[in-house]
Design a protein around this motif. Structure first.
Motif, PDB file in Angstrom:
ATOM      1  N   ARG A  72       0.830  -1.219   0.000  1.00  0.00           N
ATOM      2  CA  ARG A  72       0.000   0.000   0.000  1.00  0.00           C
ATOM      3  C   ARG A  72       0.856   1.257   0.000  1.00  0.00           C
ATOM      4  O   ARG A  72       0.422   2.317  -0.462  1.00  0.00           O
ATOM      5  CB  ARG A  72      -0.953  -0.008   1.204  1.00  0.00           C
ATOM      6  N   LEU A  73       2.060   1.153   0.533  1.00  0.00           N
ATOM      7  CA  LEU A  73       2.983   2.293   0.533  1.00  0.00           C
ATOM      8  C   LEU A  73       3.768   2.396  -0.773  1.00  0.00           C
ATOM      9  O   LEU A  73       4.636   3.250  -0.911  1.00  0.00           O
ATOM     10  CB  LEU A  73       3.974   2.171   1.697  1.00  0.00           C
ATOM     11  N   GLY A  74       3.475   1.517  -1.720  1.00  0.00           N
ATOM     12  CA  GLY A  74       4.201   1.538  -2.984  1.00  0.00           C
ATOM     13  C   GLY A  74       5.390   0.608  -3.010  1.00  0.00           C
ATOM     14  O   GLY A  74       6.271   0.740  -3.862  1.00  0.00           O
ATOM     15  N   GLY A  75       5.447  -0.356  -2.072  1.00  0.00           N
ATOM     16  CA  GLY A  75       6.569  -1.284  -2.007  1.00  0.00           C
ATOM     17  C   GLY A  75       6.633  -2.208  -3.207  1.00  0.00           C
ATOM     18  O   GLY A  75       5.617  -2.534  -3.826  1.00  0.00           O
ATOM     19  N   VAL A  76       7.843  -2.630  -3.552  1.00  0.00           N
ATOM     20  CA  VAL A  76       8.084  -3.572  -4.645  1.00  0.00           C
ATOM     21  C   VAL A  76       9.001  -4.673  -4.130  1.00  0.00           C
ATOM     22  O   VAL A  76       9.609  -4.548  -3.067  1.00  0.00           O
ATOM     23  CB  VAL A  76       8.708  -2.859  -5.873  1.00  0.00           C
ATOM     24  N   VAL A  77       9.122  -5.753  -4.913  1.00  0.00           N
ATOM     25  CA  VAL A  77       9.842  -6.925  -4.423  1.00  0.00           C
ATOM     26  C   VAL A  77      11.038  -7.254  -5.312  1.00  0.00           C
ATOM     27  O   VAL A  77      11.106  -6.846  -6.469  1.00  0.00           O
ATOM     28  CB  VAL A  77       8.925  -8.162  -4.325  1.00  0.00           C
ATOM     29  N   GLY A  78      11.962  -8.014  -4.742  1.00  0.00           N
ATOM     30  CA  GLY A  78      13.126  -8.475  -5.475  1.00  0.00           C
ATOM     31  C   GLY A  78      12.809  -9.687  -6.325  1.00  0.00           C
ATOM     32  O   GLY A  78      11.680 -10.192  -6.353  1.00  0.00           O
ATOM     33  N   GLU A  79      13.836 -10.179  -7.002  1.00  0.00           N
ATOM     34  CA  GLU A  79      13.699 -11.337  -7.885  1.00  0.00           C
ATOM     35  C   GLU A  79      13.891 -12.616  -7.081  1.00  0.00           C
ATOM     36  O   GLU A  79      14.969 -12.858  -6.525  1.00  0.00           O
ATOM     37  CB  GLU A  79      14.746 -11.270  -8.993  1.00  0.00           C
ATOM     38  N   GLY A  80      12.844 -13.429  -7.004  1.00  0.00           N
ATOM     39  CA  GLY A  80      12.923 -14.694  -6.297  1.00  0.00           C
ATOM     40  C   GLY A  80      12.676 -14.552  -4.800  1.00  0.00           C
ATOM     41  O   GLY A  80      12.952 -13.517  -4.197  1.00  0.00           O
ATOM     42  N   ALA A  81      12.135 -15.605  -4.220  1.00  0.00           N
ATOM     43  CA  ALA A  81      12.001 -15.698  -2.766  1.00  0.00           C
ATOM     44  C   ALA A  81      13.202 -16.471  -2.224  1.00  0.00           C
ATOM     45  O   ALA A  81      13.969 -17.083  -2.977  1.00  0.00           O
ATOM     46  CB  ALA A  81      10.706 -16.409  -2.402  1.00  0.00           C
ATOM     47  N   PHE A  82      13.361 -16.418  -0.892  1.00  0.00           N
ATOM     48  CA  PHE A  82      14.443 -17.163  -0.244  1.00  0.00           C
ATOM     49  C   PHE A  82      13.811 -18.060   0.818  1.00  0.00           C
ATOM     50  O   PHE A  82      13.149 -17.571   1.742  1.00  0.00           O
ATOM     51  CB  PHE A  82      15.451 -16.209   0.396  1.00  0.00           C
ATOM     52  N   VAL A  83      14.022 -19.356   0.693  1.00  0.00           N
ATOM     53  CA  VAL A  83      13.467 -20.316   1.638  1.00  0.00           C
ATOM     54  C   VAL A  83      14.438 -20.462   2.812  1.00  0.00           C
ATOM     55  O   VAL A  83      15.567 -20.944   2.651  1.00  0.00           O
ATOM     56  CB  VAL A  83      13.220 -21.675   0.970  1.00  0.00           C
ATOM     57  N   ASP A  84      13.994 -20.014   3.991  1.00  0.00           N
ATOM     58  CA  ASP A  84      14.814 -20.047   5.204  1.00  0.00           C
ATOM     59  C   ASP A  84      14.286 -21.167   6.100  1.00  0.00           C
ATOM     60  O   ASP A  84      13.363 -20.958   6.904  1.00  0.00           O
ATOM     61  CB  ASP A  84      14.743 -18.694   5.916  1.00  0.00           C
ATOM     62  N   ARG A  85      14.869 -22.352   5.961  1.00  0.00           N
ATOM     63  CA  ARG A  85      14.345 -23.503   6.691  1.00  0.00           C
ATOM     64  C   ARG A  85      14.641 -23.424   8.187  1.00  0.00           C
ATOM     65  O   ARG A  85      13.865 -23.931   9.001  1.00  0.00           O
ATOM     66  CB  ARG A  85      14.894 -24.801   6.086  1.00  0.00           C
ATOM     67  N   ALA A  86      15.725 -22.772   8.579  1.00  0.00           N
ATOM     68  CA  ALA A  86      16.031 -22.631  10.007  1.00  0.00           C
ATOM     69  C   ALA A  86      14.950 -21.825  10.713  1.00  0.00           C
ATOM     70  O   ALA A  86      14.599 -22.108  11.860  1.00  0.00           O
ATOM     71  CB  ALA A  86      17.391 -21.975  10.194  1.00  0.00           C
ATOM     72  N   PHE A  87      14.426 -20.806  10.033  1.00  0.00           N
ATOM     73  CA  PHE A  87      13.396 -19.957  10.630  1.00  0.00           C
ATOM     74  C   PHE A  87      11.991 -20.391  10.221  1.00  0.00           C
ATOM     75  O   PHE A  87      11.008 -19.753  10.596  1.00  0.00           O
ATOM     76  CB  PHE A  87      13.628 -18.493  10.254  1.00  0.00           C
ATOM     77  N   ASN A  88      11.902 -21.453   9.399  1.00  0.00           N
ATOM     78  CA  ASN A  88      10.610 -21.954   8.942  1.00  0.00           C
ATOM     79  C   ASN A  88       9.812 -20.870   8.227  1.00  0.00           C
ATOM     80  O   ASN A  88       8.614 -20.693   8.450  1.00  0.00           O
ATOM     81  CB  ASN A  88       9.799 -22.529  10.116  1.00  0.00           C
ATOM     82  N   THR A  89      10.488 -20.113   7.352  1.00  0.00           N
ATOM     83  CA  THR A  89       9.837 -19.030   6.623  1.00  0.00           C
ATOM     84  C   THR A  89      10.243 -19.061   5.156  1.00  0.00           C
ATOM     85  O   THR A  89      11.277 -19.626   4.793  1.00  0.00           O
ATOM     86  CB  THR A  89      10.208 -17.651   7.193  1.00  0.00           C
ATOM     87  N   THR A  90       9.427 -18.424   4.347  1.00  0.00           N
ATOM     88  CA  THR A  90       9.770 -18.119   2.969  1.00  0.00           C
ATOM     89  C   THR A  90       9.818 -16.604   2.870  1.00  0.00           C
ATOM     90  O   THR A  90       8.809 -15.935   3.100  1.00  0.00           O
ATOM     91  CB  THR A  90       8.738 -18.697   1.992  1.00  0.00           C
ATOM     92  N   ASP A  91      11.000 -16.065   2.586  1.00  0.00           N
ATOM     93  CA  ASP A  91      11.221 -14.622   2.650  1.00  0.00           C
ATOM     94  C   ASP A  91      11.146 -13.982   1.268  1.00  0.00           C
ATOM     95  O   ASP A  91      11.590 -14.571   0.276  1.00  0.00           O
ATOM     96  CB  ASP A  91      12.600 -14.329   3.257  1.00  0.00           C
ATOM     97  N   VAL A  92      10.605 -12.789   1.223  1.00  0.00           N
ATOM     98  CA  VAL A  92      10.643 -11.979   0.011  1.00  0.00           C
ATOM     99  C   VAL A  92      11.314 -10.657   0.344  1.00  0.00           C
ATOM    100  O   VAL A  92      11.232 -10.164   1.471  1.00  0.00           O
ATOM    101  CB  VAL A  92       9.234 -11.739  -0.585  1.00  0.00           C
ATOM    102  N   PHE A  93      12.001 -10.108  -0.638  1.00  0.00           N
ATOM    103  CA  PHE A  93      12.697  -8.840  -0.463  1.00  0.00           C
ATOM    104  C   PHE A  93      11.742  -7.706  -0.812  1.00  0.00           C
ATOM    105  O   PHE A  93      11.182  -7.660  -1.900  1.00  0.00           O
ATOM    106  CB  PHE A  93      13.926  -8.775  -1.373  1.00  0.00           C
ATOM    107  N   LEU A  94      11.540  -6.785   0.136  1.00  0.00           N
ATOM    108  CA  LEU A  94      10.660  -5.642  -0.071  1.00  0.00           C
ATOM    109  C   LEU A  94      11.467  -4.362  -0.079  1.00  0.00           C
ATOM    110  O   LEU A  94      12.366  -4.174   0.762  1.00  0.00           O
ATOM    111  CB  LEU A  94       9.598  -5.582   1.022  1.00  0.00           C
ATOM    112  N   LEU A  95      11.147  -3.495  -0.999  1.00  0.00           N
ATOM    113  CA  LEU A  95      11.881  -2.243  -1.186  1.00  0.00           C
ATOM    114  C   LEU A  95      10.887  -1.106  -1.353  1.00  0.00           C
ATOM    115  O   LEU A  95       9.895  -1.247  -2.070  1.00  0.00           O
ATOM    116  CB  LEU A  95      12.780  -2.369  -2.418  1.00  0.00           C
ATOM    117  N   MET A  96      11.134   0.007  -0.676  1.00  0.00           N
ATOM    118  CA  MET A  96      10.307   1.206  -0.834  1.00  0.00           C
ATOM    119  C   MET A  96      11.204   2.381  -1.181  1.00  0.00           C
ATOM    120  O   MET A  96      12.091   2.742  -0.403  1.00  0.00           O
ATOM    121  CB  MET A  96       9.516   1.487   0.441  1.00  0.00           C
TER     122      MET A  96
END
Length: 260
Positions: free
Chosen positions: A216-240
């Motif tokens: 909503r603030l106009g954020g955009v994302v990077g190329e590809g997600a990063f699967v972080d198995r230690a943290f049990n997350t799938t991360d995306v890069f956000l940029l404003m």
């Protein structure tokens, strides 16, 4: 009951007790609630810690009714790392997951956001709004032009996340001259569903509230997600990019500057 804003204080943590309480909140959210872990996590004291804690600024939201001795007075936190400090330290947190070469070469002033979390009892109220207001002051004081960080989907089931990841890729991809790219071996393609086959509603159902707020603030994302198995997350890069914000949100920052 929604907490009254009069009960809140917000500040950059300068005391050991504020920092420890922030790490305790992070433990409750990232370890106990979301199932993460890490090499410096202190399970005995229930503290989520890492190597960046000594060099970042911790923006903390305080419930003044709570006793600091119980380490539960910090009910919201944002971790802030200015680009100049990251250069001295040698890296950003995101460097482990994304290639930031294009950002570094942009010549813009950078601020990395991380470890954002709010106590479950305070979500959906005024707490996050107060954190964002304080972040706006911080951004203006330092003349920040680009804010960025990773935001996480809970879990690593890529098929379940495919609609949301694909929506981000097809509708919110960062400009090529600024776009970070996820690193191997955690790299995960986000264009899993063709653009014409996507349904916005199904994509938004799985989208975390924080990511929606950045969009909503106009954020955009990077190329590809990063699967972080230690943290049990799938991360995306956000940029404003503050220069590319919508007029409405740019006016919000300008009004705060003029009123300072």
């Amino acid at each position: 009951m929604t907490p009254d804003p009069a009960w809140f204080d917000i500040r950059i943590a300068t005391s050991d007790i504020d920092l420890t309480a922030a790490q305790r909140l992070r433990y409750r959210v990232f370890i106990e609630e979301l199932g993460g872990d890490g090499p410096l996590v202190d399970h005995d004291r229930r503290l989520e810690r890492d190597a960046f804690d000594p060099i970042v600024d911790h923006l903390v939201l305080i419930d003044t009714r709570r006793d600091p001795a119980g380490l539960d007075h910090v009910v919201g936190v944002y971790r802030l790392l200015p680009g100049t400090r990251a250069a001295t330290f040698g890296r950003f947190y995101c460097d482990d997951e994304y290639d930031l070469t294009r950002l570094r070469q942009s010549g813009r002033t950078l601020l990395e956001l991380g470890r954002s979390c709010v106590d479950p009892a305070y979500r959906g109220g005024s707490g996050m709004f107060l954190l964002w207001n304080a972040l706006a002051d911080y951004v203006l004081d330092l003349g920040i032009e680009i804010l960025f960080g990773v935001a996480s989907f809970h879990g690593t089931d890529i098929q379940a996340l495919a609609p949301a990841l694909s929506w981000l890729h097809h509708h919110h991809l960062a400009p090529p001259d600024l776009r970070p790219v996820a690193r191997a071996p955690g790299f995960q393609r986000m264009d899993l569903i063709a653009r014409q086959a996507l349904q916005r509603r199904s994509a938004m159902v799985a989208m975390p509230a924080l990511i929606k707020a950045y969009l909503r603030l106009g954020g955009v994302v990077g190329e590809g997600a990063f699967v972080d198995r230690a943290f049990n997350t799938t991360d995306v890069f956000l940029l404003m990019d503050t220069a590319a914000m919508s007029d409405r949100h740019r006016k919000f920052y300008q009004d705060r500057w003029q009123g300072a």
